[in-house]
Design an enzyme around this catalytic site. Structure first.
Site, PDB file in Angstrom:
ATOM      1  N   HIS A  83       0.834  -1.215   0.000  1.00 59.96           N
ATOM      2  CA  HIS A  83       0.000   0.000   0.000  1.00 59.96           C
ATOM      3  C   HIS A  83       0.866   1.261   0.000  1.00 59.96           C
ATOM      4  O   HIS A  83       0.422   2.318   0.460  1.00 59.96           O
ATOM      5  CB  HIS A  83      -0.950   0.029   1.202  1.00 59.96           C
ATOM      6  CG  HIS A  83      -1.815  -1.186   1.329  1.00 59.96           C
ATOM      7  ND1 HIS A  83      -3.055  -1.295   0.744  1.00 59.96           N
ATOM      8  CD2 HIS A  83      -1.602  -2.368   1.975  1.00 59.96           C
ATOM      9  CE1 HIS A  83      -3.580  -2.470   1.030  1.00 59.96           C
ATOM     10  NE2 HIS A  83      -2.712  -3.148   1.765  1.00 59.96           N
ATOM     11  N   SER A 107      16.703  18.027 -17.012  1.00 60.65           N
ATOM     12  CA  SER A 107      15.864  19.226 -17.024  1.00 60.65           C
ATOM     13  C   SER A 107      16.523  20.336 -17.813  1.00 60.65           C
ATOM     14  O   SER A 107      17.746  20.497 -17.786  1.00 60.65           O
ATOM     15  CB  SER A 107      15.601  19.700 -15.591  1.00 60.65           C
ATOM     16  OG  SER A 107      14.905  20.929 -15.583  1.00 60.65           O
TER      17      SER A 107
END
Length: 464
Positions: free
Chosen positions: A186, A316
Site C-alpha cells: 500500500h 531538465s
C-alpha cells in the site's frame, strides 16, 4: 515517364520505373490517407506465400514450370528486401488487404516479366492474377500473411528480448540476494525483504507473460491459406492447403499447418486476439517494473532513494544537475501504447461480418507495432537501466533500522495488541521500537535483540 497498365476498370498510367501495376496505382490515388505504410513484415510474408504457392502449383500441375520458376525468383528478391520501395500502400485501404495482396502480385509479376527479358511490369508471360495469385484469394492470403508476420516477429524479435531483460534482472537479483531492505505494501512500510527477492518478482512476472505468449503461438501457426474466397477452397486444387502450409513451414522454420476450419480463419481472428492479450500481459508486467524502479529511485534527497538509476542524459532544461528516470518513463509509455493497441485489435476483430472480417490491416499493423515496441523496450531497458542499476545499501539499512513494521516479529511472543502498542508509541514519540518496547516493559533488551532480527524475517517458519 510513365507506362500504361490495365485492369478490369480500364487503363491507368503507372510510373515507368515502378514494378507495380494498375491496381496498386489506383490504391495510391484513391487512398491517400495517413502515413502508416503496410509493414514490410506483411509484404515479405506475402512474398513467401507467393513463392510457396508457385512451387505447390507447379507440383500439382497448375502452373507451367518456367512460370513457377520466374515467380519464385522474383519472390526471393522481394524476400531479400531488394524491392521494398515498390510497396507504397498504406494500412488504410480495403479491410481484406486486397490492395496490398495485389501490390505484391503485381510487383512479383512485373519483376518476373523483366527477368524473362520483357519490359518491367505487364502481364506476360507472368500474370499477377492468373499465375502469381493462382489458387489464392486475398481473403485467405492476407490473414495467412498476418499469422506468418506475427509468428516470425515473436520468435525473431520479442522472445530473445524478453530473455535479455529477464536475464539482466535475474543477474541483479542474484547479486543482491542478501541485501535486506524495507518491504512496502500500500506504499507503506511493511516487513523486511531483500532487494534480490524484490527483483525476483520482476523475473517471475516476465516469465508468466512469456509463457502466455508462447501458449498463444500454436493457434497462430494455423494458416487460412487454401480457404480462398469464403473458406470453401473454391478454385484451389485438392491438397493445396496442406501442401502450401508445409512449404511455408519448411521455408520459415516455424511449424505452420493448415487451419482446421477455414471459415473461422477468414471470418475471425481469435488467434491474434489471444496473442495480443498475451502481449498486453507483458506490457502490464513492464509497467509494474518501470513504476517500481522509478519509485525506488525517487529522490535523490526527498524520495525513497534506495536505488540509483543510470543517468542517460541531463533531466531538465531549467533545473541544473537534475536526472530523471527516463528509461522507466519510455518503457511505461510504450506499455500504454500496447494496451491501447490491444483495445484496437479486440474491437477490430469483433467486427467480422458473415464470412469475412474486413479490419485485417489495422489488426496486423497494431499487432506488429506492439511486438516491435515490446521487443525494443525490453532490450533498451535492460541495456540502459537494469544493467547499470545500483542499490544504495546504506540508505536501505537506515530506512530498515527506522522501520516500525519490524514489530511484526514480536507477534508470536507478546501478541498482536501489545506489538501494535509498541509501534504506535514509537511512531508518536519519534523513538525506536526497541526504546518503546522497553519503556512499556513488555520485554527486556535480550528478548528484543533475539526476536527482532530483520535478516531472519525473510522466509516462512521464522518466529523471532
Amino acid at each position: 515517364m510513365s507506362r500504361t497498365e490495365t485492369d478490369s476498370l480500364g487503363t491507368i498510367e503507372v510510373p515507368d520505373d515502378a514494378y507495380w501495376g494498375a491496381q496498386t496505382q489506383r490504391s495510391l490515388e484513391n487512398f491517400a490517407i495517413g502515413g502508416q505504410r503496410m509493414p514490410l513484415a506483411v509484404i515479405h510474408a506475402l512474398a513467401l506465400i507467393k513463392k510457396a504457392a508457385a512451387r505447390v502449383n507447379d507440383h500439382l500441375g497448375e502452373l507451367p514450370p518456367e512460370v513457377a520458376r520466374l515467380i519464385e525468383q522474383a519472390a526471393d528478391e522481394v524476400l531479400a528486401g531488394r524491392h521494398d520501395e515498390h510497396f507504397p500502400l498504406v494500412v488504410w485501404q480495403t479491410g481484406s488487404g486486397t490492395q496490398t495482396n495485389m501490390n505484391v502480385n503485381e510487383v512479383i509479376a512485373g519483376r518476373a516479366n523483366e527477368l524473362a527479358g520483357n519490359p518491367r511490369g505487364g502481364k506476360s508471360p507472368v500474370h499477377p492474377n492468373d499465375h502469381v495469385n493462382r489458387a489464392q484469394s486475398s481473403n485467405d492470403s492476407f490473414p495467412t500473411a498476418m499469422h506468418i508476420a506475427a509468428a516470425k516477429a515473436v520468435h525473431e524479435q520479442l522472445l530473445p528480448a524478453i530473455a535479455e531483460l529477464s536475464g539482466g534482472l535475474a543477474e541483479q537479483s542474484a547479486r543482491h540476494a542478501s541485501l535486506v531492505k524495507t518491504g512496502r505494501t500500500h506504499l507503506m512500510d511493511a516487513t523486511p525483504i531483500t532487494f534480490g527477492q524484490e527483483l525476483s518478482a520482476f523475473v517471475a512476472q516476465l516469465d508468466y507473460a512469456e509463457r502466455a505468449i508462447r501458449a498463444a503461438l500454436p493457434a497462430v501457426y494455423q494458416l487460412a491459406q487454401g480457404g480462398t474466397a469464403v473458406g470453401t477452397g473454391l478454385n484451389a486444387p485438392k491438397g493445396f492447403a496442406d501442401a502450401i502450409a508445409a512449404e511455408i513451414a519448411a521455408e520459415s522454420g516455424l511449424p505452420f499447418v493448415a487451419a482446421p476450419n477455414k471459415f473461422a480463419a477468414l471470418a475471425g481472428h481469435e488467434p491474434l486476439v489471444i496473442l495480443s492479450g498475451a502481449l498486453k500481459s507483458l506490457a502490464v508486467a513492464l509497467m509494474k517494473i518501470a513504476n517500481d524502479l522509478r519509485l525506488l529511485g525517487s529522490g535523490p534527497r526527498a524520495g525513497f532513494a534506495e536505488v540509483k538509476l543510470p543517468a542517460n542524459e541531463p533531466g531538465s532544461s531549467i533545473m541544473p544537475g537534475k536526472v530523471n528516470p527516463t528509461q522507466c518513463e519510455a518503457l511505461s509509455m510504450l506499455a500504454c501504447q500496447v494496451m491501447g493497441n490491444d483495445s484496437t485489435i479486440s474491437f477490430a476483430a469483433s467486427q467480422g461480418h458473415l464470412q469475412l472480417n474486413v479490419f485485417k490491416p489495422v489488426i496486423v499493423y497494431n499487432l506488429l507495432e506492439s511486438i516491435r515496441l515490446l521487443a525494443d523496450g525490453c532490450r533498451n531497458f535492460n541495456k540502459h537501466c537494469v544493467a547499470g542499476l545500483e542499490p544504495d545499501a546504506q540508505r536501505m539499512a537506515d530506512l530498515l533500522e527506522r522501520g516500525l513494521m519490524l514489530v511484526t516479529a514480536l507477534n508470536p511472543h507478546i501478541g498482536y495488541d501489545k506489538a501494535a502498542e509498541i509501534a504506535k508509541k514509537a511512531y508518536a514519540e519519534g523513538t525506536t521500537l526497541r526504546a518503546a518496547a522497553l519503556q512499556l516493559g513488555y520485554l527486556d533488551e535480550a528478548q528484543f535483540d533475539e526476536w527482532v532480527r530483520p535478516e531472519q524475517m525473510l522466509e516462512a517458519g521464522h518466529h523471532g
